[in-house]
Design an enzyme around this catalytic site. Structure first.
Site, PDB file in Angstrom:
ATOM      1  N   LYS A 267      -5.720  -2.885  -5.359  1.00  0.00           N
ATOM      2  CA  LYS A 267      -4.484  -2.902  -4.361  1.00  0.00           C
ATOM      3  C   LYS A 267      -3.734  -1.475  -4.275  1.00  0.00           C
ATOM      4  O   LYS A 267      -3.289  -0.885  -5.179  1.00  0.00           O
ATOM      5  CB  LYS A 267      -3.403  -3.768  -5.109  1.00  0.00           C
ATOM      6  CG  LYS A 267      -2.126  -3.614  -4.513  1.00  0.00           C
ATOM      7  CD  LYS A 267      -0.875  -4.716  -4.911  1.00  0.00           C
ATOM      8  CE  LYS A 267       0.553  -4.532  -4.434  1.00  0.00           C
ATOM      9  NZ  LYS A 267       1.546  -5.353  -4.874  1.00  0.00           N
ATOM     10  N   ASP A 272       5.927   0.185  -1.831  1.00  0.00           N
ATOM     11  CA  ASP A 272       6.349  -1.282  -1.543  1.00  0.00           C
ATOM     12  C   ASP A 272       7.870  -1.394  -1.381  1.00  0.00           C
ATOM     13  O   ASP A 272       8.460  -1.455  -2.417  1.00  0.00           O
ATOM     14  CB  ASP A 272       5.697  -2.115  -2.528  1.00  0.00           C
ATOM     15  CG  ASP A 272       5.995  -3.670  -2.252  1.00  0.00           C
ATOM     16  OD1 ASP A 272       6.267  -3.946  -1.168  1.00  0.00           O
ATOM     17  OD2 ASP A 272       5.629  -4.314  -3.149  1.00  0.00           O
ATOM     18  N   LYS A 279      13.382  -5.257  -0.830  1.00  0.00           N
ATOM     19  CA  LYS A 279      13.633  -5.047  -2.082  1.00  0.00           C
ATOM     20  C   LYS A 279      15.032  -4.718  -2.397  1.00  0.00           C
ATOM     21  O   LYS A 279      15.496  -3.705  -1.631  1.00  0.00           O
ATOM     22  CB  LYS A 279      12.664  -4.262  -3.123  1.00  0.00           C
ATOM     23  CG  LYS A 279      11.373  -4.691  -3.278  1.00  0.00           C
ATOM     24  CD  LYS A 279      10.452  -3.942  -3.890  1.00  0.00           C
ATOM     25  CE  LYS A 279       9.033  -4.586  -4.109  1.00  0.00           C
ATOM     26  NZ  LYS A 279       8.993  -5.735  -5.196  1.00  0.00           N
ATOM     27  N   ASP A 290       2.815   1.338  -6.686  1.00  0.00           N
ATOM     28  CA  ASP A 290       2.342  -0.098  -6.449  1.00  0.00           C
ATOM     29  C   ASP A 290       0.695   0.241  -5.995  1.00  0.00           C
ATOM     30  O   ASP A 290       0.123  -0.796  -5.519  1.00  0.00           O
ATOM     31  CB  ASP A 290       3.018  -0.767  -5.117  1.00  0.00           C
ATOM     32  CG  ASP A 290       3.048  -2.099  -5.312  1.00  0.00           C
ATOM     33  OD1 ASP A 290       2.377  -2.594  -6.422  1.00  0.00           O
ATOM     34  OD2 ASP A 290       3.052  -2.992  -4.247  1.00  0.00           O
ATOM     35  N   ASP A 349       7.299  -9.284   1.207  1.00  0.00           N
ATOM     36  CA  ASP A 349       7.185  -8.570  -0.147  1.00  0.00           C
ATOM     37  C   ASP A 349       5.958  -8.895  -1.152  1.00  0.00           C
ATOM     38  O   ASP A 349       5.531  -8.526  -1.962  1.00  0.00           O
ATOM     39  CB  ASP A 349       8.489  -8.691  -1.004  1.00  0.00           C
ATOM     40  CG  ASP A 349       8.717  -7.482  -2.172  1.00  0.00           C
ATOM     41  OD1 ASP A 349       7.811  -6.694  -2.243  1.00  0.00           O
ATOM     42  OD2 ASP A 349       9.496  -7.629  -3.081  1.00  0.00           O
ATOM     43  N   GLU A 351       2.853  -8.846  -0.476  1.00  0.00           N
ATOM     44  CA  GLU A 351       2.053  -7.975   0.437  1.00  0.00           C
ATOM     45  C   GLU A 351       0.540  -7.743  -0.372  1.00  0.00           C
ATOM     46  O   GLU A 351      -0.354  -7.514   0.228  1.00  0.00           O
ATOM     47  CB  GLU A 351       2.348  -6.895   1.106  1.00  0.00           C
ATOM     48  CG  GLU A 351       2.408  -5.683  -0.025  1.00  0.00           C
ATOM     49  CD  GLU A 351       3.318  -5.679  -1.091  1.00  0.00           C
ATOM     50  OE1 GLU A 351       4.174  -6.617  -1.473  1.00  0.00           O
ATOM     51  OE2 GLU A 351       2.947  -5.045  -2.156  1.00  0.00           O
ATOM     52  N   ARG A 353      -1.379  -9.619  -2.216  1.00  0.00           N
ATOM     53  CA  ARG A 353      -2.305 -10.675  -2.297  1.00  0.00           C
ATOM     54  C   ARG A 353      -2.853 -10.469  -0.534  1.00  0.00           C
ATOM     55  O   ARG A 353      -4.045 -11.062  -0.297  1.00  0.00           O
ATOM     56  CB  ARG A 353      -2.008 -12.006  -2.494  1.00  0.00           C
ATOM     57  CG  ARG A 353      -0.689 -12.438  -1.674  1.00  0.00           C
ATOM     58  CD  ARG A 353       0.122 -13.630  -2.281  1.00  0.00           C
ATOM     59  NE  ARG A 353       1.307 -12.895  -3.571  1.00  0.00           N
ATOM     60  CZ  ARG A 353       1.805 -13.690  -4.276  1.00  0.00           C
ATOM     61  NH1 ARG A 353       1.730 -14.852  -4.305  1.00  0.00           N
ATOM     62  NH2 ARG A 353       2.741 -12.974  -5.155  1.00  0.00           N
TER      63      ARG A 353
HETATM   64  N1  BES Z   1       4.589  -4.592  -6.025  1.00  0.00           N
HETATM   65  C1  BES Z   1       5.234  -6.146  -6.332  1.00  0.00           C
HETATM   66  C2  BES Z   1       5.055  -6.378  -7.668  1.00  0.00           C
HETATM   67  C3  BES Z   1       5.696  -5.595  -9.089  1.00  0.00           C
HETATM   68  C4  BES Z   1       6.686  -5.723  -9.358  1.00  0.00           C
HETATM   69  C5  BES Z   1       5.072  -4.339  -9.077  1.00  0.00           C
HETATM   70  C6  BES Z   1       7.385  -5.125 -10.493  1.00  0.00           C
HETATM   71  C7  BES Z   1       5.411  -3.720 -10.264  1.00  0.00           C
HETATM   72  C8  BES Z   1       6.546  -3.949 -10.924  1.00  0.00           C
HETATM   73  C9  BES Z   1       4.881  -7.006  -5.470  1.00  0.00           C
HETATM   74  O1  BES Z   1       4.125  -6.657  -4.230  1.00  0.00           O
HETATM   75  C10 BES Z   1       5.984  -7.825  -5.347  1.00  0.00           C
HETATM   76  O2  BES Z   1       6.838  -7.738  -4.700  1.00  0.00           O
HETATM   77  N2  BES Z   1       5.761  -9.157  -5.758  1.00  0.00           N
HETATM   78  C11 BES Z   1       6.824 -10.257  -5.558  1.00  0.00           C
HETATM   79  C12 BES Z   1       6.002 -11.369  -5.214  1.00  0.00           C
HETATM   80  C13 BES Z   1       6.885 -12.499  -5.033  1.00  0.00           C
HETATM   81  C14 BES Z   1       7.646 -12.080  -3.405  1.00  0.00           C
HETATM   82  C15 BES Z   1       6.072 -13.828  -4.816  1.00  0.00           C
HETATM   83  C16 BES Z   1       7.410 -10.339  -6.818  1.00  0.00           C
HETATM   84  O3  BES Z   1       6.728 -10.266  -7.873  1.00  0.00           O
HETATM   85  O4  BES Z   1       8.831 -10.645  -6.920  1.00  0.00           O
HETATM   86 ZN    ZN Z   2       3.615  -4.713  -4.262  1.00  0.00          ZN
HETATM   87 ZN    ZN Z   3       5.707  -6.626  -2.785  1.00  0.00          ZN
END
Ligand code: BES
Ligand code: ZN
Ligand code: ZN
Length: 500
Positions: A267, A272, A279, A290, A349, A351, A353
């Site tokens: 990824k 992000d 966020k 990210d 967010d 993204e 996957r």
């Molecule tokens: N890049 C984030 C995950 C992340 C969180 C990486 C903290 C490093 C530190 C990912 O793209 C994300 O935002 N995931 C969301 C998914 C949710 C919207 C289903 C998350 O984990 O909140």
């Molecule tokens: Zn991300």
């Molecule tokens: Zn994200």
């Protein structure tokens, strides 16, 4: 900093310091520690008797030798209890040693080969661990400091007692240097701010790595992605003004057996913001990292090209920003992935996957027989496993066990979480085939399984490194900031698979 290998008497080395070790609870040291102790008037045994030196893991005691031997200083490093000793103890102590001696502004030191004498660790492996720990412990991200933090240490000698194992020790040090250099590269890429590390910057790094090697580089640009109908990746890229890139690097180590292959897919979200599902601003800066998955697969390939294992490896890095620009995709939009699956984008967010679904489909189409994807996918993985352990998810018990075993050898902890069919219900959409979020329950599992849908019948493992790709503190071979996880696991895995 240079690492070299030599055989000889440690008390006679022309260096600023010599490093010896002690297990916890040992009152009468043996081997190199014994001979050093005798040549400095039993100072070490007196310090053991008084309780100042106990051999606790990570304990460092600096002794000034006052001309009793050539080296002016002896550093006694505690290895902890004998029962817990392994190559990762060597890595950690080597990292602590190099930082400690650097803080004393020392230029050169010689270290005994930790683990020599206690049969369980082969000299080559011990040497490799010292090299990995020393280089990674000394790592600093200095790029943007006007005043460069000085690295005082410029030479580290790994000392063997005699010539018997010198070739395997040299080989181990060389391998360790190659591996640690790749890990340092991954750390640099992750630590680099997003304005210096866009998808095109990642392409430049990949180009540098491939130049002058047998590696074959291919970069898919936006128009090619459109031709290939990578709607899930392109949907994420729409919100940003910088163009997405799909970076493909091929290493052919077994050209006669094309099926002897593995794909490493990363990824590569170079920033992000969350997109329209933006966020909160606190902590958002961390989202420059990210792209740690992409950084790890690209960096691992640098070592793989140097180590030349007999296996074919394909790296795929899906790189784009996730931004809330005027043309950004919106919550509720439906996109069509490369394999025809329709996806309701419930939350922009989630993204990772989305970009990985198209990267994995591309890998399947290339004929990969095994896929390991690496992603900072979910915040939920930190809730499940903390900052200690990377989460693994899989459709194939053989491959996931091989990944976990490689992680164990590499000193990178990995634990498998389930992918039971029942969880699939959570990410079914009312209006499309899938939706990109599965709700509050089992967040890391549904994220992983979403990606797994696109691996189809191919053996697949997903590593969620959202919590392990960065470290809040400096300790052992880790330094604050990027960890370079799981570069070592990927390299060790490829080496192990190449040996059948
Ligand atoms: N890049 C984030 C995950 C992340 C969180 C990486 C903290 C490093 C530190 C990912 O793209 C994300 O935002 N995931 C969301 C998914 C949710 C919207 C289903 C998350 O984990 O909140
Ligand atoms: Zn991300
Ligand atoms: Zn994200």
């Amino acid at each position: 900093m240079k690492l070299n290998v030599k055989a000889g008497d440690i008390t006679k080395q022309d260096v600023d310091a010599i490093v010896i070790n002690l297990f916890e609870g040992v009152s009468k040291p043996e081997g190199a520690t014994k001979s050093v102790n005798e040549s400095i008037n039993d100072t070490i045994t007196s310090l053991i008797e008084s309780g100042e030196i106990r051999g606790k893991a990570g304990e460092l005691t600096l002794i000034h030798t006052q001309d009793s031997i050539k080296p002016k200083r002896v550093l006694v490093a505690g290895l902890g209890p004998k029962e817990k000793f392994d190559q990762d103890v060597i890595r950690a102590i080597s990292g602590s040693i190099v930082r400690f001696l650097n803080s004393k502004r020392i230029k050169t030191y010689a270290t005994m080969l930790h683990g020599e004498g206690i049969g369980s660790i082969k000299p080559g492996i011990a040497a490799r661990s010292i090299a990995e720990g020393t280089i990674l412990g000394a790592y600093k991200f200095r790029t943007h400091k006007s005043e460069k933090v000085k690295q005082y240490i410029d030479q580290v000698t790994v000392l063997a007692v005699d010539d018997a194992n010198i070739d395997s020790i040299q080989h181990g040090v060389d391998e360790g240097v190659t591996i640690a250099t790749s890990v340092s590269l991954a750390r640099d890429l992750v630590n680099q701010p997003a304005n210096y590390m866009t998808p095109s910057d990642l392409v430049d790094i990949a180009t540098e790595i491939c130049d002058g090697t047998d590696l074959e580089l291919q970069v898919l640009d936006e128009s090619r992605m459109k031709q290939l109908k990578m709607g899930a990746l392109l949907g994420v890229a729409k919100g940003s003004v910088v163009p997405p890139k799909m970076i493909i690097i091929k290493y052919s180590g077994d050209p006669k057996n094309l099926d002897n292959n593995i794909g490493l897919i990363g990824k590569g979200i170079t920033f992000d913001s969350g997109g329209i599902s933006i966020k909160p601003s606190g902590g958002m800066a961390a989202m420059k990292g990210d792209m740690a998955g992409a950084a790890s697969v690209i960096s691992a390939m640098k070592a793989i090209a140097a180590l030349k294992p007999k296996i074919n490896v394909t790296v795929i890095a899906a790189a784009t920003e996730n931004m809330p620009g005027g043309n950004a995709q919106k919550p509720g939009d439906v996109v069509v992935a490369m394999d025809g699956t329709t996806i309701e984008v419930d939350n922009t967010d989630a993204e990772g996957r989305l970009v990985l679904s198209d990267a994995v489909s591309y890998g399947v189409q290339l004929g990969l027989t095994r896929i390991v994807d690496v992603a900072t996918l979910t915040g939920a993985i930190e809730i499940a496993l903390g900052k200690v352990t990377t989460g693994a998810f899989s459709n194939n018990s053989e491959l996931v066990n091989q990944v976990i075993k490689a992680g164990k050898e590499a000193g990178e902890k990995i634990w498998e979480l389930p992918t039971f069919d029942e969880y699939r219900e959570l990410y079914k959409s009312d209006i499309a085939d899938l939706k990109n979020v599965g709700g509050r329950q089992a967040g890391s599992i549904t994220g992983a399984m979403f990606i797994g849908e696109f691996a189809k019948e191919v053996a697949w493992v997903h590593l969620d490194i959202a919590s392990t790709s960065t470290s809040p503190k400096t300790s052992g071979l880790l330094t604050r900031g990027a960890t370079g996880i799981p570069v070592r696991t990927l390299i060790y895995l490829v080496l192990a698979l190449s040996k059948g």
